[in-house]
Design an enzyme around this catalytic site. Sequence first.
Site, PDB file in Angstrom:
ATOM      1  N   ARG A 113     -13.127   7.049  -0.005  1.00 14.69           N
ATOM      2  CA  ARG A 113     -12.636   7.766  -1.180  1.00 14.69           C
ATOM      3  C   ARG A 113     -13.697   8.768  -1.614  1.00 14.69           C
ATOM      4  NH1 ARG A 113     -12.791   2.689  -5.253  1.00 14.69           N
ATOM      5  NH2 ARG A 113     -14.186   1.515  -3.926  1.00 14.69           N
TER       6      ARG A 113
ATOM      7  N   TYR B 162       2.809 -13.170  -7.361  1.00 15.19           N
ATOM      8  CA  TYR B 162       2.779 -14.616  -7.540  1.00 15.19           C
ATOM      9  C   TYR B 162       4.155 -15.226  -7.422  1.00 15.19           C
ATOM     10  CZ  TYR B 162      -2.053 -14.273  -8.568  1.00 15.19           C
ATOM     11  OH  TYR B 162      -3.380 -14.051  -8.434  1.00 15.19           O
TER      12      TYR B 162
END
Lengths: 389, 389
Positions: A234, A88
């Site tokens: 995965r 951010y």
Amino acid sequence: MATARSVTLKAASTSLWSLNRSSPKAKTVRALSTIMSPPSKAVVYEHHGPPDTVTRMIELSPVEVKENQVCVKMLAAPINPSDINRVYPVRPQVPAVGGYEGVGEVYSVGSAVKGLSPGDLVIPSPLSSGLFFAPFDRLLLFCFECLKFKIGTWQTYVVKDHDTWHKISKDSPIEYAATITVNPLTALRMLEDFTTLTAGDSVVQNGATSIVGQCVIQLARYRGIHSINIIRDRAGSDTVKEKLKALGADEVFTESQLEVKNVKSLLSNIPGPALGLNCVGGNAASLVLKFLRQGGTMVTYGGMSKKPITVPISCFIFKDLSLKGFWVQKWLTADRTKECREMVDYLLRLAQEGKLKYEMELVPFGKFHTALDKALGKHGSQPKQVIKF
Amino acid sequence: MATARSVTLKAASTSLWSLNRSSPKAKTVRALSTIMSPPSKAVVYEHHGPPDTVTRMIELSPVEVKENQVCVKMLAAPINPSDINRVYPVRPQVPAVGGYEGVGEVYSVGSAVKGLSPGDLVIPSPLSSGLFFAPFDRLLLFCFECLKFKIGTWQTYVVKDHDTWHKISKDSPIEYAATITVNPLTALRMLEDFTTLTAGDSVVQNGATSIVGQCVIQLARYRGIHSINIIRDRAGSDTVKEKLKALGADEVFTESQLEVKNVKSLLSNIPGPALGLNCVGGNAASLVLKFLRQGGTMVTYGGMSKKPITVPISCFIFKDLSLKGFWVQKWLTADRTKECREMVDYLLRLAQEGKLKYEMELVPFGKFHTALDKALGKHGSQPKQVIKF
């Protein structure tokens, strides 16, 4: 009637609290009296840096509950990625109490407060936190503006102006109330704001296992919209697929499954999506673009892979795609207060009815740093960490 | 009155032409008579492949000018990049006459044609060529739909339905009339359709030396909008800068000049642009993104570098940029006929008044292949090649 409000202190344990007057006739006395919050335990950070090293838990002294303010006893607050990651561009001024979302119970109210009473369930108003956004070019200003209104939900008692709080139904499930404003609201707005989707249409997304991703699947399904979901390759991806399909996903693909010439040929009976959602970037974003139909829009709301988005020119000229971004904190502006509160109520109703769900792990406040470590990914993939006070 | 039209053949050199009747009373005779076009010389391609090897000039036999058709004697037609490059996902069915744009003079009209008379100056109606676009997913269909309406401007005489033609002012400069529909119209629409720009605002573009780029500079300046222009690093870039500034460019930078931390610091007294135009891709597109202000839009209409566009995630989430595409042939749809013709007239007026100009080289039709080689870049940077018939 404004001064007739009964202010009950549930835990008037120290001398200051006894100053509170509950008599409706004691106007002048109350005006002179002082309502104080209990002392609060809070997770604060006094420097910027890795969250696990700069945060610590401290005791905060009682503060005055002024006539327009409300003291809220926090019940639950999540550790969101936005609380801990560094992407951010704005940083609140330090020192500050951490946490953006949460749910609490009104503990005491100032003399001029209407519409909120002790025992009410409240969340920080979706508006209050995001209101004071400066243009990107002047983001430094934002820090100061924002600070004034920052809640800091990682503490046991919070005192803020009454309009900082949005009262919610007392039946709301606590852990959903604590987490409804960031992720589910993001999912809802992205489904609503960029294209007009109706029953039978479809949406494609990557990062489908994220909380936003799970909300997208369920909110889409609830409206009869098909979802095409992309997940990472995965171990255990088959189990993940089953989980997402149980939530309502129509199609779930790992990235490697999509290494084909025409990804759309993998879709059976689902129309090409006009809306794509991207929270990953890199190859996973390219896959979303490949699924989109002519004139479609891809909305980026995250970048988990930390890789940029690469777009062939033909996507713009011939496929006429649009690429846009979404950031819920920017979406929340003053003119959307009412709309936003209605959406939060709608989402909480869905959660209460079991139509919107996602995995969370409730952790006692005392074990904050264990939860933080999990949220930071130190122990592999973990459910969303929600602090219970 | 419809049948009273006088049809004059300017070059009635062969026997067939003498069938033409010009008497206003000869209705029944005319219905049975046949108006034929002159034979036409045309550049055609019978296969797909490198334009300089697959195109050849041939003689086409006269064809009938049916009652709703108009025979146009071509005056000028450009060789546009879109005529010769291979990025386009649609290929007309072969054999076909090349060329998309051009200007001609009405030579003869069918018996039922109103509103067009021999001697009128006409261009292929901007609508007629782009009307039948199928969605991207069904582009194969397009080829057939398109073919029916394809003009093929690289020929001396063209016979097409009367609504294929748009009459323009007889004062229009021929070389501008021949080139107004693709490049200047693209520039105009991109300035109009994506953001609301008013006097004092700014626009940033790469590929500023292209015809579209030059039109953007002039159309922007004409409206009091500043232009920030990015050009390639090359020998003589100072001369290029001066040329663009003479057209009205406010700022011109080479790409290497923009290798600074904050490109906006290079702007003096020009507000950050809300609109960016990209016809290059790669680094030149990234530079456009860097100039854009919060909430801005980059429109891609070309990819001269043949490199994709790479966008950091933060551009979407925090800078809230939108990326879109523009393709003038797609923009031209049936509901825009009137608007489009008005725009063409507006642009031609500007050209006539000297407010819109760009460099062109007029080449006799007989030297088509020399012009084609230049358009293909075989002789370095060259002005736009316009065939003169």
